[in-house]
Design an enzyme around this catalytic site. Structure first.
Site, PDB file in Angstrom:
ATOM      1  CB  SER A 137      -0.849  -0.021   1.281  1.00 30.35           C
ATOM      2  OG  SER A 137      -1.298   1.267   1.633  1.00 30.35           O
ATOM      3  CE1 TYR A 150      -3.800  -2.055   5.623  1.00 29.13           C
ATOM      4  CE2 TYR A 150      -3.334   0.208   4.962  1.00 29.13           C
ATOM      5  CZ  TYR A 150      -3.687  -1.091   4.638  1.00 29.13           C
ATOM      6  OH  TYR A 150      -3.897  -1.434   3.321  1.00 29.13           O
TER       7      TYR A 150
END
Ligand code: NDP
Ligand code: 8X3
Length: 250
Positions: A137, A150
């Protein structure tokens, strides 16, 4: 031409579901994983049991993962590509207010399960000169408030991909880290515990990346000539860009 096989984790939704569609349409066989067995069965019904094999299990359960692998039908047993896509963000709170159980679930899913799948399939990926595509990501490179564990889990995925490439030197196995920005899937619904309004608000007017955009990118990576490796690919919608640093003043 021999039919190739991909194992796609997180196939019940978002990027994974769109990639199943893309690969089956492109003539591959797909092993589709996720917890929601009903959605996996729908993929089997849609494409046929010769094209899609469903393996419903919680990817954090190492024994269930091994059993799913051991139980593959013969025609799905030779795997050419592993798409490590299953993953999630939980919560948007800053670290000092975050829930430790949510942090642990992200680490167990985004890191531990991803390395376990990779470890399980590496011998046959080497044997078949296959490929690994890992879903990282932009949060692996750009910090944002509430990104804490995250983003850190995705930084692990990016670095693990790079290190895998180094270890796999000379084997012919290709490794890619795909690093998308804002994409509309069930991601924000999951992150917010089912807050549809929060999800709709985030994506409204932003023309976010679609699951199909990611599926097409993974398809492109998988079908490049065997002498080419895409190490990392970072993607954002045109509406998204980095926004710099913050300063606190007393
Ligand atoms: P979705 O929520 O739509 O899909 C997530 C998938 O992961 C689902 O199929 C879900 O299956 C699976 N999954 C989650 N936890 C588990 C588990 N414990 N066991 C098995 N499967 C699990 O999100 P996306 O498609 O957006 O996300 C796919 C990947 O892309 C993730 O790794 C995410 O971090 C990453 N990503 C997403 C971005 C975005 O903005 N959407 C941007 C950058 C990266 P089930 O619930 O059925 O188990
Ligand atoms: C998911 C998208 O914006 O959290 O990885 O980086 S974002």
């Amino acid at each position: 031409m021999t039919t190739k096989t991909a194992w796609i984790t997180g196939a019940t939704s978002g990027f994974g579901a769109a990639t199943v569609e893309r690969f089956v349409t492109g003539g591959w066989r797909v092993i589709a994983s996720g917890r929601r067995a009903d959605r996996l069965q729908r993929l089997v019904a849609q494409h046929g049991p010769g094209r899609v094999h469903a393996t419903a299990f919680d990817i954090r359960d190492a024994e269930a993962m091994r059993a799913a692998h051991a139980g593959l039908p013969a025609e799905f047993a030779g795997i050419d590509l592993l798409l490590n896509n299953a993953g999630l963000a939980l919560g948007t709170a800053p670290a000092q207010q975050a829930d430790l159980a949510q942090w642990r679930q992200m680490i167990d899913t985004n890191i531990t399960a991803l390395v376990s799948m990779t470890h399980l399939l590496l011998p046959q990926l080497i044997e078949r000169r296959g490929a690994i595509v890992n879903l990282s990501s932009i949060s692996s490179s750009y910090p944002y408030r509430g990104g804490n564990v995250y983003g850190a889990s995705k930084a692990f995925v990016t670095q693990f991909s790079t290190n895998l490439r180094t270890d796999l030197h000379g084997t012919g196995v290709r490794v890619t880290s795909v690093e998308p920005g804002m994409a509309e899937t069930e991601f924000t619904l999951v992150r917010t515990g089912g807050d549809q309004a929060a999800s709709d608000t985030l994506y409204a007017g932003a023309a976010p990346i679609t699951a199909r955009d990611i599926a097409e990118t993974i398809w492109w990576i998988a079908n490049l000539p065997p002498h080419l490796n895409v190490n990392r690919i970072e993607m954002m919608p045109v509406s998204q860009s980095a926004a710099g640093l913050q300063v606190h003043r007393d």
